[in-house]
Scaffold this motif. Structure first.
Motif, PDB file in Angstrom:
ATOM      1  N   UNK A 261      16.840  18.602 -60.557  1.00  0.00           N
ATOM      2  CA  UNK A 261      17.275  19.985 -60.364  1.00  0.00           C
ATOM      3  C   UNK A 261      16.406  20.718 -59.348  1.00  0.00           C
ATOM      4  N   UNK A 262      15.458  20.018 -58.751  1.00  0.00           N
ATOM      5  CA  UNK A 262      14.600  20.615 -57.739  1.00  0.00           C
ATOM      6  C   UNK A 262      13.427  21.397 -58.293  1.00  0.00           C
ATOM      7  N   UNK A 263      13.104  21.212 -59.557  1.00  0.00           N
ATOM      8  CA  UNK A 263      11.999  21.931 -60.181  1.00  0.00           C
ATOM      9  C   UNK A 263      10.721  21.097 -60.090  1.00  0.00           C
ATOM     10  N   UNK A 264       9.622  21.661 -59.615  1.00  0.00           N
ATOM     11  CA  UNK A 264       8.355  20.917 -59.539  1.00  0.00           C
ATOM     12  C   UNK A 264       7.912  20.497 -60.933  1.00  0.00           C
ATOM     13  N   UNK A 265       7.778  19.204 -61.157  1.00  0.00           N
ATOM     14  CA  UNK A 265       7.438  18.704 -62.489  1.00  0.00           C
ATOM     15  C   UNK A 265       6.737  17.373 -62.375  1.00  0.00           C
ATOM     16  N   UNK A 266       5.814  17.142 -63.291  1.00  0.00           N
ATOM     17  CA  UNK A 266       5.165  15.833 -63.408  1.00  0.00           C
ATOM     18  C   UNK A 266       5.035  15.492 -64.883  1.00  0.00           C
ATOM     19  N   UNK A 267       4.817  14.221 -65.177  1.00  0.00           N
ATOM     20  CA  UNK A 267       4.719  13.765 -66.545  1.00  0.00           C
ATOM     21  C   UNK A 267       3.358  13.207 -66.872  1.00  0.00           C
ATOM     22  N   UNK A 268       3.067  13.179 -68.170  1.00  0.00           N
ATOM     23  CA  UNK A 268       1.822  12.581 -68.664  1.00  0.00           C
ATOM     24  C   UNK A 268       2.145  11.708 -69.864  1.00  0.00           C
TER      25      UNK A 268
ATOM     26  N   UNK B 218      -1.418   8.891 -66.292  1.00  0.00           N
ATOM     27  CA  UNK B 218      -2.189   8.808 -67.529  1.00  0.00           C
ATOM     28  C   UNK B 218      -3.560   9.464 -67.354  1.00  0.00           C
ATOM     29  N   UNK B 219      -3.721  10.187 -66.251  1.00  0.00           N
ATOM     30  CA  UNK B 219      -4.950  10.915 -65.954  1.00  0.00           C
ATOM     31  C   UNK B 219      -4.725  12.387 -66.291  1.00  0.00           C
ATOM     32  N   UNK B 220      -5.378  12.865 -67.355  1.00  0.00           N
ATOM     33  CA  UNK B 220      -5.120  14.227 -67.812  1.00  0.00           C
ATOM     34  C   UNK B 220      -5.567  15.264 -66.791  1.00  0.00           C
ATOM     35  N   UNK B 221      -6.575  14.963 -65.986  1.00  0.00           N
ATOM     36  CA  UNK B 221      -7.026  15.905 -64.959  1.00  0.00           C
ATOM     37  C   UNK B 221      -5.960  16.070 -63.885  1.00  0.00           C
TER      38      UNK B 221
ATOM     39  N   UNK C 224      -4.993  20.389 -78.652  1.00  0.00           N
ATOM     40  CA  UNK C 224      -6.350  20.772 -79.054  1.00  0.00           C
ATOM     41  C   UNK C 224      -7.370  19.644 -79.001  1.00  0.00           C
ATOM     42  N   UNK C 225      -6.920  18.410 -79.020  1.00  0.00           N
ATOM     43  CA  UNK C 225      -7.827  17.285 -79.168  1.00  0.00           C
ATOM     44  C   UNK C 225      -8.225  16.644 -77.864  1.00  0.00           C
ATOM     45  N   UNK C 226      -7.886  15.361 -77.716  1.00  0.00           N
ATOM     46  CA  UNK C 226      -8.314  14.598 -76.548  1.00  0.00           C
ATOM     47  C   UNK C 226      -7.874  15.229 -75.241  1.00  0.00           C
ATOM     48  N   UNK C 227      -6.630  15.709 -75.181  1.00  0.00           N
ATOM     49  CA  UNK C 227      -6.137  16.311 -73.937  1.00  0.00           C
ATOM     50  C   UNK C 227      -6.466  17.805 -73.853  1.00  0.00           C
ATOM     51  N   UNK C 228      -6.437  18.529 -74.970  1.00  0.00           N
ATOM     52  CA  UNK C 228      -6.862  19.931 -75.062  1.00  0.00           C
ATOM     53  C   UNK C 228      -6.217  20.793 -73.974  1.00  0.00           C
ATOM     54  N   UNK C 229      -4.904  20.684 -73.835  1.00  0.00           N
ATOM     55  CA  UNK C 229      -4.225  21.355 -72.734  1.00  0.00           C
ATOM     56  C   UNK C 229      -4.131  22.871 -72.911  1.00  0.00           C
ATOM     57  N   UNK C 230      -4.353  23.377 -74.114  1.00  0.00           N
ATOM     58  CA  UNK C 230      -4.340  24.832 -74.287  1.00  0.00           C
ATOM     59  C   UNK C 230      -5.517  25.498 -73.583  1.00  0.00           C
TER      60      UNK C 230
END
Length: 264
Positions: free
Chosen positions: A24-31, A43-46, A70-76
């Motif tokens: 749809x043309x939206x900038x997006x990436x996956x983890x 697989x690189x959280x940074x 909240x844990x290993x990735x702590x994306x909040x």
């Protein structure tokens, strides 16, 4: 800084949802914690976190959600993050409690979806949405890229409540349809003819009508497959059951799903 959406959990549902966003043309990436053969999944959280504006979680369960948030990735803790969309099917109680644990400047939407992998691949998922109307309006382009049906159920947590109730029905249909097909085998009925009959008769249900396209329709229970997710989803519904509710029927369905054997 550009706005970017990240999909955490790029398995059977998350990966096609990511593809739909990008189509749809939206900038997006996956983890995903499992390395993927895709230039758009890391697989690189940074790497995943860079410029992240909106986080969509499509992980398997509460433990994985905890790790992401909240844990290993702590994306909040990402300074650029302004929106979290919970697409995993989880306990409504757990989801509602997230509001007190996540910084107030981050808007929260619960958006569990229905339709199985085939609907994700064809960008026609059904989303059950909970959150502030303004937050839902702002996120609608994302949902429109991934789905076809959008049900606004109320405040944050209401989407998840609706989803576990929907999945309780889906699990019931799964258990009973599989039992009916087993009995039909014993009676010598031709299964495709019976499925055609069910599709146009009073026994019609999503699982039977989609039996030949739903990727897990013939699976038995295994710890890491979708049948096990149905068992988990019933547990989520039971966790939010009304006080003093009779839970004997959903518990029976849960045991039936957990006992399913592969169907050849």
């Amino acid at each position: 800084m550009r706005s970017l959406t990240g999909v955490a959990g790029c398995g059977r549902m998350g990966a096609p949802m990511l593809r739909a966003l990008r189509a749809a043309g939206l900038p997006a990436r996956g983890y995903d914690v499992v390395p993927m053969d895709s230039p758009h999944i890391t697989d690189d959280i940074a790497v995943f976190s860079e410029d992240l504006d909106t986080l969509i979680t499509v992980v398997r369960d509460i433990d994985q959600t905890e790790a992401v948030l909240f844990g290993e990735q702590n994306l909040t803790a990402i300074p650029s993050l302004i929106r979290i969309i919970i697409c995993s099917t989880l306990s409504p109680r757990y989801v509602r409690d997230l509001r007190a644990r996540i910084p107030s400047h981050i808007s929260l939407i619960d958006a569990p979806m229905s339709g199985a992998q085939i609907a994700a691949q064809e960008a026609r998922l059904s989303f059950m949405l909970g959150g502030d109307e303004s937050d839902l309006d702002a996120a609608q382009p994302l949902f429109s890229a991934m789905g076809k049906h959008f049900h606004r159920m109320g405040e944050f947590g209401a989407g998840m409540q609706a989803k576990v109730l929907n999945n309780l029905l889906a699990a019931s249909n799964t258990a009973m349809t599989r039992l009916v097909l087993d009995w039909a085998d014993d009676a010598g009925l031709e299964i495709s003819a019976l499925l055609d009959l069910i599709h146009t008769s009073s026994g019609q249900n999503w699982f039977a009508s989609g039996f030949n396209s739903i990727e897990f329709s013939r699976d038995g229970h295994a710890p890491d497959n979708t049948i096990a997710i149905l068992v988990k989803d019933i547990a989520s519904a039971l966790d939010a059951a009304p006080e003093n509710a009779d839970t004997s029927l959903p518990e029976t369905v849960q045991r039936s799903i957990a006992a399913l054997k592969p169907r050849r």
